[in-house]
Design a protein around this motif. Structure first.
Motif, PDB file in Angstrom:
ATOM      1  N   ARG A  36      10.057   0.493   6.272  1.00  0.00           N
ATOM      2  CA  ARG A  36      10.406  -0.432   5.568  1.00  0.00           C
ATOM      3  C   ARG A  36      10.062  -0.028   4.069  1.00  0.00           C
ATOM      4  O   ARG A  36      10.874  -0.045   2.942  1.00  0.00           O
ATOM      5  CB  ARG A  36      10.192  -1.698   5.955  1.00  0.00           C
ATOM      6  CG  ARG A  36      11.134  -2.749   5.109  1.00  0.00           C
ATOM      7  CD  ARG A  36      10.651  -4.111   5.558  1.00  0.00           C
ATOM      8  NE  ARG A  36       9.207  -4.922   5.416  1.00  0.00           N
ATOM      9  CZ  ARG A  36       9.057  -5.853   5.262  1.00  0.00           C
ATOM     10  NH1 ARG A  36      10.080  -6.883   6.017  1.00  0.00           N
ATOM     11  NH2 ARG A  36       7.994  -6.381   4.956  1.00  0.00           N
ATOM     12  N   PRO A  37       8.792   0.032   3.994  1.00  0.00           N
ATOM     13  CA  PRO A  37       8.385   0.399   2.291  1.00  0.00           C
ATOM     14  C   PRO A  37       8.661   1.622   1.772  1.00  0.00           C
ATOM     15  O   PRO A  37       9.110   1.614   0.480  1.00  0.00           O
ATOM     16  CB  PRO A  37       6.667   0.263   2.578  1.00  0.00           C
ATOM     17  CG  PRO A  37       6.547   0.619   4.005  1.00  0.00           C
ATOM     18  CD  PRO A  37       7.616  -0.066   4.791  1.00  0.00           C
ATOM     19  N   TYR A  38       9.212   2.524   2.678  1.00  0.00           N
ATOM     20  CA  TYR A  38       9.705   3.590   2.154  1.00  0.00           C
ATOM     21  C   TYR A  38      11.120   3.344   1.638  1.00  0.00           C
ATOM     22  O   TYR A  38      11.387   3.938   0.742  1.00  0.00           O
ATOM     23  CB  TYR A  38       9.696   4.944   3.382  1.00  0.00           C
ATOM     24  CG  TYR A  38       8.493   5.438   3.554  1.00  0.00           C
ATOM     25  CD1 TYR A  38       7.816   6.433   2.837  1.00  0.00           C
ATOM     26  CD2 TYR A  38       7.553   4.987   4.699  1.00  0.00           C
ATOM     27  CE1 TYR A  38       6.641   7.145   2.980  1.00  0.00           C
ATOM     28  CE2 TYR A  38       6.221   5.579   4.933  1.00  0.00           C
ATOM     29  CZ  TYR A  38       6.005   6.657   4.023  1.00  0.00           C
ATOM     30  OH  TYR A  38       4.712   7.370   4.164  1.00  0.00           O
ATOM     31  N   ILE A  39      11.960   2.767   2.234  1.00  0.00           N
ATOM     32  CA  ILE A  39      13.241   2.433   2.255  1.00  0.00           C
ATOM     33  C   ILE A  39      13.236   1.544   0.802  1.00  0.00           C
ATOM     34  O   ILE A  39      14.108   1.669  -0.078  1.00  0.00           O
ATOM     35  CB  ILE A  39      14.032   1.752   3.226  1.00  0.00           C
ATOM     36  CG1 ILE A  39      13.811   2.799   4.523  1.00  0.00           C
ATOM     37  CG2 ILE A  39      15.470   1.289   3.002  1.00  0.00           C
ATOM     38  CD1 ILE A  39      14.634   4.137   4.343  1.00  0.00           C
ATOM     39  N   TYR A  75       0.823  -1.109   0.150  1.00  0.00           N
ATOM     40  CA  TYR A  75       0.039   0.008   0.124  1.00  0.00           C
ATOM     41  C   TYR A  75       1.078   1.165   0.004  1.00  0.00           C
ATOM     42  O   TYR A  75       0.706   2.076  -0.847  1.00  0.00           O
ATOM     43  CB  TYR A  75      -0.899  -0.054   1.234  1.00  0.00           C
ATOM     44  CG  TYR A  75      -1.661   1.193   1.407  1.00  0.00           C
ATOM     45  CD1 TYR A  75      -2.727   1.670   0.365  1.00  0.00           C
ATOM     46  CD2 TYR A  75      -1.475   2.077   2.698  1.00  0.00           C
ATOM     47  CE1 TYR A  75      -3.537   2.773   0.749  1.00  0.00           C
ATOM     48  CE2 TYR A  75      -1.983   3.072   2.586  1.00  0.00           C
ATOM     49  CZ  TYR A  75      -3.519   3.559   1.737  1.00  0.00           C
ATOM     50  OH  TYR A  75      -3.948   4.702   2.063  1.00  0.00           O
ATOM     51  N   ILE A  76       1.774   1.426   0.934  1.00  0.00           N
ATOM     52  CA  ILE A  76       2.616   2.515   0.994  1.00  0.00           C
ATOM     53  C   ILE A  76       3.588   2.728  -0.292  1.00  0.00           C
ATOM     54  O   ILE A  76       4.033   3.898  -0.665  1.00  0.00           O
ATOM     55  CB  ILE A  76       3.587   2.511   2.189  1.00  0.00           C
ATOM     56  CG1 ILE A  76       2.701   2.524   3.593  1.00  0.00           C
ATOM     57  CG2 ILE A  76       4.727   3.524   2.343  1.00  0.00           C
ATOM     58  CD1 ILE A  76       3.294   2.396   4.858  1.00  0.00           C
ATOM     59  N   LEU A  77       4.313   1.437  -0.668  1.00  0.00           N
ATOM     60  CA  LEU A  77       5.273   1.415  -1.787  1.00  0.00           C
ATOM     61  C   LEU A  77       4.265   1.746  -3.081  1.00  0.00           C
ATOM     62  O   LEU A  77       4.858   2.731  -3.706  1.00  0.00           O
ATOM     63  CB  LEU A  77       5.838   0.206  -1.998  1.00  0.00           C
ATOM     64  CG  LEU A  77       6.611  -0.081  -3.032  1.00  0.00           C
ATOM     65  CD1 LEU A  77       7.823   0.635  -2.672  1.00  0.00           C
ATOM     66  CD2 LEU A  77       7.268  -1.735  -3.168  1.00  0.00           C
ATOM     67  N   LYS A  78       3.337   1.472  -3.046  1.00  0.00           N
ATOM     68  CA  LYS A  78       2.366   1.932  -4.204  1.00  0.00           C
ATOM     69  C   LYS A  78       2.255   3.424  -4.289  1.00  0.00           C
ATOM     70  O   LYS A  78       2.278   4.045  -5.378  1.00  0.00           O
ATOM     71  CB  LYS A  78       1.108   1.173  -4.348  1.00  0.00           C
ATOM     72  CG  LYS A  78       0.320   1.438  -5.644  1.00  0.00           C
ATOM     73  CD  LYS A  78      -1.150   0.923  -5.657  1.00  0.00           C
ATOM     74  CE  LYS A  78      -1.866   1.408  -6.793  1.00  0.00           C
ATOM     75  NZ  LYS A  78      -3.441   0.519  -6.540  1.00  0.00           N
ATOM     76  N   ARG A  79       1.781   4.089  -3.204  1.00  0.00           N
ATOM     77  CA  ARG A  79       1.586   5.382  -3.094  1.00  0.00           C
ATOM     78  C   ARG A  79       3.152   6.167  -3.244  1.00  0.00           C
ATOM     79  O   ARG A  79       2.991   7.400  -3.876  1.00  0.00           O
ATOM     80  CB  ARG A  79       1.283   5.777  -1.595  1.00  0.00           C
ATOM     81  CG  ARG A  79      -0.191   5.382  -1.262  1.00  0.00           C
ATOM     82  CD  ARG A  79      -1.452   5.726  -2.038  1.00  0.00           C
ATOM     83  NE  ARG A  79      -1.351   7.375  -1.566  1.00  0.00           N
ATOM     84  CZ  ARG A  79      -2.137   7.718  -0.534  1.00  0.00           C
ATOM     85  NH1 ARG A  79      -2.932   6.947   0.175  1.00  0.00           N
ATOM     86  NH2 ARG A  79      -2.161   9.005  -0.259  1.00  0.00           N
ATOM     87  N   TYR A  80       4.199   5.639  -2.765  1.00  0.00           N
ATOM     88  CA  TYR A  80       5.365   6.251  -2.781  1.00  0.00           C
ATOM     89  C   TYR A  80       5.728   6.419  -4.359  1.00  0.00           C
ATOM     90  O   TYR A  80       6.018   7.693  -4.952  1.00  0.00           O
ATOM     91  CB  TYR A  80       6.575   5.442  -2.233  1.00  0.00           C
ATOM     92  CG  TYR A  80       7.833   5.862  -2.048  1.00  0.00           C
ATOM     93  CD1 TYR A  80       8.397   6.287  -0.941  1.00  0.00           C
ATOM     94  CD2 TYR A  80       8.571   5.979  -3.165  1.00  0.00           C
ATOM     95  CE1 TYR A  80       9.733   6.648  -0.907  1.00  0.00           C
ATOM     96  CE2 TYR A  80       9.911   6.436  -3.322  1.00  0.00           C
ATOM     97  CZ  TYR A  80      10.819   6.862  -2.299  1.00  0.00           C
ATOM     98  OH  TYR A  80      11.983   7.101  -2.289  1.00  0.00           O
TER      99      TYR A  80
END
Length: 361
Positions: free
Chosen positions: A102-105, A8-13
């Motif tokens: 973690r997903p941000y990294i 979810y976060i990686l997709k938004r990123y």
């Protein structure tokens, strides 16, 4: 293995970063066209050249403004998560702030690898097209402005030195040429000529009013000729490289070019080293700016997203300001280029650690 939260976060990123670039590049193109359209019409620039220029423009400026786009996109969507109290819900479920990162990294890793590959291969070609167009069509006829072409003095190998007072790139001709050969720090011979012209057909040189003076123990031997064709181990055009040549070379060619220019005693060596070191510093900045952006925007503030965006814009332009100032400092002084290029990352890396510790609390 990625969890639902990670995806979810990686997709938004990645999607927000892409949309941010796609939003700002057309604005940049529109502004650029409005400033240069009269010059393009005046110089009768072909449409195909204009289309290629703006393709190169897109790649060049996307790479140049990469830190700002990345930083603002992360602050934008992370602030949305904070305002919807999604971050509070995530952390309340027992997930640590480090795990939340973690997903941000992972996203920063994707972006930095892409930026690294672009810097090695794609950006040099785009820079070449972008700068050549500007000098050919927008800055007069520009060829002379592209070069350091006056009073060029170079060491071409361990014992040989060459000089030309001026070089004409169109005619491939240098003026007031001299070449000195030393042996054990003693002059062995010196060649001089009023002009030297490169002959591309047979890779030879034509010297006018040629004189060669050989220094001997019992007296000098002087050889003269009105015109002489000969072969040298150097390329005359290499004596006056395009000022921005380093930006247009792929990674392997850039390394070879820098080594050759170092051996020749180039006065522009710091400029070339700044280009080389930035190929690594820009991708690393993706991790530093990601951490700072998350730390700044993960807290729900009374002023909403506006406060977070204001802080983000201030920090992003502070980073770009430091990057430009220290880059120019390295190019124009004896300041070590590697320190100048990495100084913004060091400063913002320390800031990232400080903000991350406060965010965890």
């Amino acid at each position: 293995m990625l969890t639902i939260l990670d995806k979810y976060i990686l997709k938004r990123y990645l999607s927000t970063f892409t949309v941010m670039i796609l939003m700002f590049i057309p604005i940049g193109i529109t502004i650029d066209i409005s400033e240069k359209v009269n010059k393009m019409i005046e110089n009768k620039v072909p449409f195909s050249a204009i289309a290629q220029y703006y393709l190169d423009f897109t790649i060049y400026f996307a790479n140049l403004l990469f830190p700002i786009f990345l930083f603002l996109s992360i602050i934008w969507f992370t602030s949305q998560l904070a305002n919807k109290t999604e971050i509070i819900a995530i952390l309340s479920s027992g997930i640590s702030f480090t795990r939340f990162l973690r997903p941000y990294i992972i996203g920063a890793t994707f972006v930095s690898i892409f930026a690294l590959l672009m810097g090695f291969f794609l950006v040099p070609k785009a820079s070449d097209g972008f700068k050549n167009f500007r000098y050919m069509y927008l800055i007069g006829n520009g060829q002379n402005e592209m070069r350091d072409n006056s009073d060029v003095y170079r060491q071409i190998n361990k014992d040989e030195y060459i000089y030309v007072s001026n070089y004409n790139s169109a005619s491939k001709m240098g003026f007031n040429f001299s070449m000195e050969k030393f042996e054990n720090d003693k002059l062995k011979y010196k060649v001089t000529a009023n002009s030297i012209k490169w002959n591309p057909k047979d890779s030879s040189y034509t010297l006018n009013n040629y004189t060669k003076r050989k220094v001997g123990p019992l007296g000098d031997i002087i050889e003269t000729s009105q015109k002489k064709d000969t072969v040298f181990k150097f390329d005359l055009e290499d004596l006056t490289p395009v000022v921005y040549i380093a930006e247009t070379l792929p990674y392997n060619k850039l390394l070879r070019f820098i080594e050759k220019e170092r051996q020749r005693g180039s006065t522009n060596i710091n400029v070339y080293l700044v280009v080389l070191y930035k190929k690594y510093s820009i991708p690393i900045s993706a991790f530093i700016l990601t951490i700072i952006a998350v730390a700044v925007s993960s807290m729900k503030r009374r002023g909403g997203m506006g406060i977070n965006l204001a802080i983000g814009i201030l920090l992003a332009f502070a980073y770009v300001f430091l990057d430009k100032v220290f880059g120019v400092l390295a190019e124009k002084s004896t300041y070590p280029p590697i320190i100048a290029v990495w100084f913004p990352n060091i400063v913002f890396g320390i800031l990232a650690i400080f903000l991350l510790r406060n965010a965890k609390r």
